[in-house]
Design a protein around this motif. Structure first.
Motif, PDB file in Angstrom:
ATOM      1  N   SER A  76       0.870  -1.177   0.000  1.00  0.00           N
ATOM      2  CA  SER A  76       0.000   0.000   0.000  1.00  0.00           C
ATOM      3  C   SER A  76       0.904   1.222   0.000  1.00  0.00           C
ATOM      4  O   SER A  76       1.504   1.570   1.021  1.00  0.00           O
ATOM      5  N   PHE A  77       1.047   1.875  -1.171  1.00  0.00           N
ATOM      6  CA  PHE A  77       2.047   2.936  -1.312  1.00  0.00           C
ATOM      7  C   PHE A  77       1.518   4.024  -2.231  1.00  0.00           C
ATOM      8  O   PHE A  77       0.951   3.734  -3.288  1.00  0.00           O
ATOM      9  N   GLY A  78       1.716   5.276  -1.829  1.00  0.00           N
ATOM     10  CA  GLY A  78       1.387   6.389  -2.716  1.00  0.00           C
ATOM     11  C   GLY A  78       1.005   7.643  -1.963  1.00  0.00           C
ATOM     12  O   GLY A  78       0.544   7.589  -0.812  1.00  0.00           O
ATOM     13  N   PHE A  79       1.169   8.785  -2.605  1.00  0.00           N
ATOM     14  CA  PHE A  79       0.869  10.078  -2.013  1.00  0.00           C
ATOM     15  C   PHE A  79      -0.630  10.213  -1.728  1.00  0.00           C
ATOM     16  O   PHE A  79      -1.465   9.914  -2.576  1.00  0.00           O
ATOM     17  N   GLN A  80      -0.940  10.639  -0.493  1.00  0.00           N
ATOM     18  CA  GLN A  80      -2.335  10.847  -0.046  1.00  0.00           C
ATOM     19  C   GLN A  80      -3.172   9.560  -0.103  1.00  0.00           C
ATOM     20  O   GLN A  80      -4.399   9.626  -0.170  1.00  0.00           O
ATOM     21  N   LEU A  81      -2.517   8.411  -0.060  1.00  0.00           N
ATOM     22  CA  LEU A  81      -3.228   7.132  -0.145  1.00  0.00           C
ATOM     23  C   LEU A  81      -3.485   6.587   1.254  1.00  0.00           C
ATOM     24  O   LEU A  81      -2.604   6.654   2.133  1.00  0.00           O
ATOM     25  N   ALA A  82      -4.683   6.073   1.486  1.00  0.00           N
ATOM     26  CA  ALA A  82      -5.006   5.439   2.772  1.00  0.00           C
ATOM     27  C   ALA A  82      -4.146   4.185   2.961  1.00  0.00           C
ATOM     28  O   ALA A  82      -3.619   3.630   1.987  1.00  0.00           O
ATOM     29  N   ASP A  83      -3.993   3.750   4.206  1.00  0.00           N
ATOM     30  CA  ASP A  83      -3.259   2.512   4.476  1.00  0.00           C
ATOM     31  C   ASP A  83      -4.213   1.334   4.254  1.00  0.00           C
ATOM     32  O   ASP A  83      -4.994   0.975   5.118  1.00  0.00           O
ATOM     33  N   PHE A  84      -4.120   0.756   3.070  1.00  0.00           N
ATOM     34  CA  PHE A  84      -5.063  -0.303   2.699  1.00  0.00           C
ATOM     35  C   PHE A  84      -4.796  -1.606   3.446  1.00  0.00           C
ATOM     36  O   PHE A  84      -5.601  -2.536   3.365  1.00  0.00           O
ATOM     37  N   ARG A  85      -3.676  -1.687   4.177  1.00  0.00           N
ATOM     38  CA  ARG A  85      -3.436  -2.891   4.990  1.00  0.00           C
ATOM     39  C   ARG A  85      -4.492  -3.037   6.083  1.00  0.00           C
ATOM     40  O   ARG A  85      -4.671  -4.120   6.636  1.00  0.00           O
ATOM     41  N   LYS A  86      -5.154  -1.921   6.397  1.00  0.00           N
ATOM     42  CA  LYS A  86      -6.196  -1.932   7.434  1.00  0.00           C
ATOM     43  C   LYS A  86      -7.603  -1.948   6.829  1.00  0.00           C
ATOM     44  O   LYS A  86      -8.591  -1.829   7.550  1.00  0.00           O
ATOM     45  N   ILE A  87      -7.679  -2.081   5.507  1.00  0.00           N
ATOM     46  CA  ILE A  87      -8.983  -2.005   4.823  1.00  0.00           C
ATOM     47  C   ILE A  87      -9.282  -3.341   4.146  1.00  0.00           C
ATOM     48  O   ILE A  87      -8.441  -3.893   3.432  1.00  0.00           O
ATOM     49  N   GLU A  88     -10.475  -3.863   4.393  1.00  0.00           N
ATOM     50  CA  GLU A  88     -10.897  -5.121   3.772  1.00  0.00           C
ATOM     51  C   GLU A  88     -11.104  -4.919   2.267  1.00  0.00           C
ATOM     52  O   GLU A  88     -11.547  -3.856   1.828  1.00  0.00           O
ATOM     53  N   LEU A  89     -10.776  -5.939   1.492  1.00  0.00           N
ATOM     54  CA  LEU A  89     -11.033  -5.898   0.054  1.00  0.00           C
ATOM     55  C   LEU A  89     -12.538  -5.953  -0.178  1.00  0.00           C
ATOM     56  O   LEU A  89     -13.215  -6.891   0.273  1.00  0.00           O
ATOM     57  N   PRO A  90     -13.115  -4.956  -0.864  1.00  0.00           N
ATOM     58  CA  PRO A  90     -14.574  -4.909  -1.033  1.00  0.00           C
ATOM     59  C   PRO A  90     -15.113  -6.059  -1.894  1.00  0.00           C
ATOM     60  O   PRO A  90     -14.452  -6.512  -2.837  1.00  0.00           O
ATOM     61  N   ASP A  91     -16.312  -6.500  -1.575  1.00  0.00           N
ATOM     62  CA  ASP A  91     -16.979  -7.535  -2.374  1.00  0.00           C
ATOM     63  C   ASP A  91     -17.204  -7.075  -3.809  1.00  0.00           C
ATOM     64  O   ASP A  91     -17.234  -7.903  -4.724  1.00  0.00           O
ATOM     65  N   GLU A  92     -17.388  -5.748  -3.998  1.00  0.00           N
ATOM     66  CA  GLU A  92     -17.620  -5.234  -5.355  1.00  0.00           C
ATOM     67  C   GLU A  92     -16.452  -5.585  -6.268  1.00  0.00           C
ATOM     68  O   GLU A  92     -16.660  -5.909  -7.444  1.00  0.00           O
ATOM     69  N   GLU A 112     -11.864   6.492  -0.052  1.00  0.00           N
ATOM     70  CA  GLU A 112     -10.439   6.142  -0.016  1.00  0.00           C
ATOM     71  C   GLU A 112      -9.985   5.444  -1.297  1.00  0.00           C
ATOM     72  O   GLU A 112      -8.801   5.460  -1.651  1.00  0.00           O
ATOM     73  N   TRP A 113     -10.930   4.825  -2.013  1.00  0.00           N
ATOM     74  CA  TRP A 113     -10.597   4.106  -3.244  1.00  0.00           C
ATOM     75  C   TRP A 113     -10.494   5.030  -4.452  1.00  0.00           C
ATOM     76  O   TRP A 113      -9.962   4.633  -5.500  1.00  0.00           O
ATOM     77  N   GLN A 114     -10.985   6.265  -4.331  1.00  0.00           N
ATOM     78  CA  GLN A 114     -11.043   7.154  -5.486  1.00  0.00           C
ATOM     79  C   GLN A 114      -9.664   7.704  -5.882  1.00  0.00           C
ATOM     80  O   GLN A 114      -9.517   8.317  -6.941  1.00  0.00           O
ATOM     81  N   LYS A 115      -8.643   7.513  -5.030  1.00  0.00           N
ATOM     82  CA  LYS A 115      -7.282   7.909  -5.384  1.00  0.00           C
ATOM     83  C   LYS A 115      -6.641   6.911  -6.358  1.00  0.00           C
ATOM     84  O   LYS A 115      -5.566   7.158  -6.902  1.00  0.00           O
ATOM     85  N   LEU A 116      -7.313   5.787  -6.567  1.00  0.00           N
ATOM     86  CA  LEU A 116      -6.814   4.767  -7.489  1.00  0.00           C
ATOM     87  C   LEU A 116      -7.637   4.799  -8.773  1.00  0.00           C
ATOM     88  O   LEU A 116      -8.788   5.244  -8.770  1.00  0.00           O
ATOM     89  N   ASP A 117      -7.058   4.308  -9.866  1.00  0.00           N
ATOM     90  CA  ASP A 117      -7.733   4.372 -11.165  1.00  0.00           C
ATOM     91  C   ASP A 117      -8.209   3.014 -11.663  1.00  0.00           C
ATOM     92  O   ASP A 117      -9.323   2.894 -12.178  1.00  0.00           O
ATOM     93  N   THR A 118      -7.349   1.992 -11.506  1.00  0.00           N
ATOM     94  CA  THR A 118      -7.598   0.717 -12.188  1.00  0.00           C
ATOM     95  C   THR A 118      -7.339  -0.456 -11.249  1.00  0.00           C
ATOM     96  O   THR A 118      -6.388  -0.437 -10.460  1.00  0.00           O
ATOM     97  N   VAL A 119      -8.184  -1.486 -11.378  1.00  0.00           N
ATOM     98  CA  VAL A 119      -7.993  -2.757 -10.662  1.00  0.00           C
ATOM     99  C   VAL A 119      -7.628  -3.809 -11.703  1.00  0.00           C
ATOM    100  O   VAL A 119      -8.335  -3.994 -12.695  1.00  0.00           O
ATOM    101  N   ILE A 120      -6.494  -4.515 -11.453  1.00  0.00           N
ATOM    102  CA  ILE A 120      -6.039  -5.555 -12.387  1.00  0.00           C
ATOM    103  C   ILE A 120      -6.047  -6.894 -11.659  1.00  0.00           C
ATOM    104  O   ILE A 120      -5.266  -7.089 -10.722  1.00  0.00           O
ATOM    105  N   PRO A 121      -6.933  -7.825 -12.042  1.00  0.00           N
ATOM    106  CA  PRO A 121      -6.910  -9.152 -11.398  1.00  0.00           C
ATOM    107  C   PRO A 121      -5.751  -9.995 -11.930  1.00  0.00           C
ATOM    108  O   PRO A 121      -5.454  -9.968 -13.126  1.00  0.00           O
ATOM    109  N   VAL A 122      -5.087 -10.689 -11.042  1.00  0.00           N
ATOM    110  CA  VAL A 122      -4.004 -11.607 -11.406  1.00  0.00           C
ATOM    111  C   VAL A 122      -4.534 -13.024 -11.255  1.00  0.00           C
ATOM    112  O   VAL A 122      -4.890 -13.440 -10.149  1.00  0.00           O
ATOM    113  N   THR A 123      -4.603 -13.749 -12.369  1.00  0.00           N
ATOM    114  CA  THR A 123      -5.258 -15.061 -12.348  1.00  0.00           C
ATOM    115  C   THR A 123      -4.293 -16.172 -12.730  1.00  0.00           C
ATOM    116  O   THR A 123      -3.337 -15.966 -13.470  1.00  0.00           O
TER     117      THR A 123
END
Length: 417
Positions: A76-92, A112-123
């Motif tokens: 979890s790294f980036g300017f003005q980014l929340a600490d996602f280590r404390k945030i559950e991955l949303p069901d959405e 807190e998610w709006q600072k990110l642009d794209t979700v990439i699933p690794v399968t």
């Protein structure tokens, strides 16, 4: 800065593509080198983070990895980014992003998610192992081809970490199997190889472990020409720790018997040994008996164990209750009584652990001591081996789980002639 005003636009575009490919190649080399150097998982995640930042200029990075069925944020790294280590991955995200990249703006997520642009699933094999979230990406690195490279790079990283985890599990499982094998060998050595069977007494024992390494123990030790000690014990817990505690118990018992001490002293010393070794966190219930062939007397101590059943040829059943509390829970026993019983000819003595009676049928009724007494009254003159088989057959027939018993079962019986 070099003057590019006279350079043809196509050449500029080609240069940008070549630069991006060079950056991608550098990123790929950094990750593969780190993997080949047997770097720790934590360091691999950091290298992944700084590779995306330094080589590809991706300023916000979040990585969730599936570990033993649970999603955990490992980067979890980036300017003005929340600490996602404390945030559950949303069901959405879990429900929507399964086959390709998703736009964060298309999902109904918190601020807190709006600072990110794209979700990439690794399968791998149609199963999502990780999610890479990126944000604040340079314009030159936001097309579909770039997303595919990020997916490939992440797949290499997550695949390597998953392989390490599986390898660690295999090593751990192999070590556990070896530990179990050793504990089983130790436990088998604890049981006596030969039991008394002469013109005055016959002894027979049966042992059915619930798991690979059980917590029950029995022993029969000759003291002199006339006397022998027998015991049946049940240690709290199972597995390797229980086996080790039992081996300490047996070593202490054998040492004390060689010193020819009284039964009361044996019990006190074994209690002290167990308390010293386990600090009161583990205990043993045990029945000790010393039978004298010449006098037909039985000295015994019941230390919190199931009451052995003495069934004479005629007359009422006798329960051997005298003794003390279970061993190992306190440094000094609060009380101790050594019981004594006269053994009439043709008597049967049955010692056992609670796995024999704590068996339940479909209605929840317990087989119990009552069922056991009925059985031995019906079959008391059977040879001891046949009697034990009948006990095990009947509780298996009674039990709702059949032969999958909930606890270890130990039976030790003596027929006095």
């Amino acid at each position: 800065m070099p003057d590019t005003s006279h350079v043809h636009p196509d050449v500029l575009s080609l240069r940008k593509v070549l630069l991006l490919k060079k950056q991608e190649l550098s990123a790929l080399l950094e990750i593969t080198q780190a993997i080949n150097q047997d770097t720790t998982e934590e360091t691999l995640y950091k290298i992944f983070q700084f590779t995306l930042l330094g080589q590809l200029n991706i300023r916000r990075i979040v990585l969730y990895v599936k570990d033993e069925g649970r999603w955990q944020c490992t980067v979890s790294f980036g300017f003005q980014l929340a600490d996602f280590r404390k945030i559950e991955l949303p069901d959405e995200i879990i429900d929507t992003c399964v086959a390709g990249a998703c736009s964060i703006s298309s999902l109904k997520l918190g601020a807190e998610w709006q600072k990110l642009d794209t979700v990439i699933p690794v399968t791998q094999q149609d199963a999502v192992l990780a999610y890479v979230m990126i944000g604040n990406v340079q314009d030159d690195y936001a097309d579909e081809e770039a997303i595919k490279f990020l997916e490939t790079l992440s797949n290499i990283l997550v695949g390597a970490i998953e392989n390490r985890r599986l390898n660690r599990q295999r090593i751990s499982a192999a070590a556990m199997r070896k530990e179990i094998e050793i504990a089983q060998e130790v436990q088998n050595l604890l049981f006596p190889s030969k039991l008394p069977n002469d013109n005055q007494v016959a002894v027979h024992a049966s042992y059915v472990p619930h798991t690979a390494i059980g917590g029950d123990y029995y022993d029969v030790v000759s003291i002199d020409q006339d006397r022998f000690l027998f015991c049946v014990a049940d240690v709290s817990g199972k597995g390797v720790p229980a086996s080790l505690l039992m081996s300490n118990f047996q070593a202490g018992l054998r040492t004390l018997l060689r010193q020819n001490v009284e039964l009361a002293t044996i019990v006190h010393e074994l209690n002290h040994l167990l308390f010293r070794n386990s600090g009161g966190e583990k205990f043993i219930t045990v029945f000790f008996g010393i039978y004298n062939r010449a006098t037909r007397k039985l000295q015994y101590v019941n230390a919190g164990h199931n009451d052995p059943i003495l069934l004479p040829d005629s007359g009422p059943i006798q329960y051997l209750k005298e003794g003390t509390v279970m061993l190992g829970i306190m440094e000094k026993l609060p009380m101790l009584t050594v019981g004594e019983a006269d053994i009439p000819p043709h008597s049967l003595l049955l010692s056992y652990t609670d796995g024999l009676t704590e068996v339940f049928d479909e209605s929840g009724a317990e087989y119990g001591e009552e069922g056991l007494i009925k059985l031995i009254r019906r079959n008391r003159y059977l040879p001891l081996g046949a009697l034990h088989k009948e006990m095990l057959r009947e509780i298996e027939e009674f039990s709702v789980t059949k032969n999958h018993f909930a606890d270890d079962i130990t039976i030790l019986s003596c027929r006095f002639k």
